[in-house]
Scaffold this motif. Structure first.
Motif, PDB file in Angstrom:
ATOM      1  N   TRP A  44       0.700  -1.388  -0.373  1.00 17.76           N
ATOM      2  CA  TRP A  44      -0.113  -0.010   0.262  1.00 17.76           C
ATOM      3  C   TRP A  44       1.113   1.372  -0.466  1.00 17.76           C
ATOM      4  CZ3 TRP A  44      -0.343   3.395   4.552  1.00 17.76           C
ATOM      5  CH2 TRP A  44      -0.910   3.984   4.321  1.00 17.76           C
ATOM      6  N   TYR A  48       1.763   4.321  -3.282  1.00 18.12           N
ATOM      7  CA  TYR A  48       0.978   5.574  -2.499  1.00 18.12           C
ATOM      8  C   TYR A  48       2.577   5.741  -2.974  1.00 18.12           C
ATOM      9  CZ  TYR A  48       2.369   9.529  -0.272  1.00 18.12           C
ATOM     10  OH  TYR A  48       3.010  10.988  -0.130  1.00 18.12           O
ATOM     11  N   ARG A  52       2.121   9.571  -5.690  1.00 19.75           N
ATOM     12  CA  ARG A  52       1.624  11.003  -5.526  1.00 19.75           C
ATOM     13  C   ARG A  52       1.468  11.937  -5.418  1.00 19.75           C
ATOM     14  NH1 ARG A  52       7.136  12.888  -4.547  1.00 19.75           N
ATOM     15  NH2 ARG A  52       6.533  13.789  -2.600  1.00 19.75           N
ATOM     16  N   CYS A  55      -2.263  12.225  -4.883  1.00 25.31           N
ATOM     17  CA  CYS A  55      -2.630  11.498  -3.694  1.00 25.31           C
ATOM     18  C   CYS A  55      -1.620  12.593  -2.272  1.00 25.31           C
ATOM     19  CB  CYS A  55      -2.415  10.068  -3.268  1.00 25.31           C
ATOM     20  SG  CYS A  55      -2.638   9.329  -2.169  1.00 25.31           S
ATOM     21  N   ARG A  57      -0.686  11.807   1.285  1.00 19.62           N
ATOM     22  CA  ARG A  57      -0.362  11.243   3.031  1.00 19.62           C
ATOM     23  C   ARG A  57       0.280  11.378   3.857  1.00 19.62           C
ATOM     24  NH1 ARG A  57      -4.070   7.511   1.354  1.00 19.62           N
ATOM     25  NH2 ARG A  57      -4.138   6.382  -0.324  1.00 19.62           N
ATOM     26  N   THR A  72      -5.554  11.850   4.585  1.00 21.47           N
ATOM     27  CA  THR A  72      -5.043  11.887   3.204  1.00 21.47           C
ATOM     28  C   THR A  72      -5.627  13.000   2.518  1.00 21.47           C
ATOM     29  OG1 THR A  72      -4.694  10.361   3.604  1.00 21.47           O
ATOM     30  CG2 THR A  72      -5.334  10.668   1.438  1.00 21.47           C
ATOM     31  N   ALA A  74      -6.870  12.377  -1.570  1.00 20.93           N
ATOM     32  CA  ALA A  74      -6.605  11.122  -2.802  1.00 20.93           C
ATOM     33  C   ALA A  74      -7.667  11.721  -3.357  1.00 20.93           C
ATOM     34  CB  ALA A  74      -7.631   9.909  -1.794  1.00 20.93           C
TER      35      ALA A  74
END
Length: 173
Positions: A44, A48, A52, A55, A57, A72, A74
């Motif tokens: 996971w 990510y 990037r 998304c 995080r 996050t 997303a």
């Protein structure tokens, strides 16, 4: 209160993996409870790192830099200028201390004024009164409901849909 955000790092995976095993925490989120081993969380994280552009995080940290929560953005869509917000505070003793408010407002500033987004949206369980209070305090507006959209603890629960447009965020920050 010295909270700050930093990008999620590989060293955060064990803590997140522990949170995903916490039935009480997962019962507050729209995701189902599942058994997730560390290898799955490492994959996971790798996914990510490859995504990037769409998304962001961030670990919520204080003092010693250990992760206390995760926030996050997303599905960042630069054409629609929108994204979906998710937040998770790891342990019960860290909830209700202002950490969520800090993280949501900070991430909204990042979305609106660094990424030039216009809209941020989210879904929340209708039964999660603490999260609903947080989102409304930060300026989110309930836009609708998806009836019986989530299966939690043996029953179907409504999901509320919230959104916020740049300029509507709370002045709490």
């Amino acid at each position: 209160m010295g909270y700050r955000l930093r990008e999620l790092e590989r060293k955060d995976i064990p803590a997140i993996n522990g949170w995903r095993a916490d039935r009480e925490l997962i019962s507050c989120l729209g995701a189902p409870y599942r058994f997730i081993n560390q290898e799955v969380d490492e994959a996971w994280f790798d996914a990510y790192m490859r995504s990037r552009k769409t998304c962001v995080r961030c670990a919520i940290v204080e003092g010693d830099d250990d992760i206390l929560g995760l926030v996050t953005l997303a599905g960042i869509d630069y054409l629609r200028q929108s994204a979906t917000l998710h937040i998770m505070i790891g342990s019960t003793e860290n909830r209700g201390r202002g950490m969520g408010t800090f993280a949501v407002l900070f991430m909204l500033r990042h979305a609106f004024y660094d990424l030039n987004l216009r809209r941020v949206e989210l879904s929340v369980l209708a039964t999660n009164e603490a999260a609903i209070g947080l989102y409304e305090k930060c300026g989110f507006v309930r836009e609708g409901a998806r009836r019986q959209a989530c299966y939690k603890d043996g029953e179907f629960v409504d999901m509320y849909e919230y959104g916020i447009i740049r300029g509507e965020e709370s002045e709490l920050s």
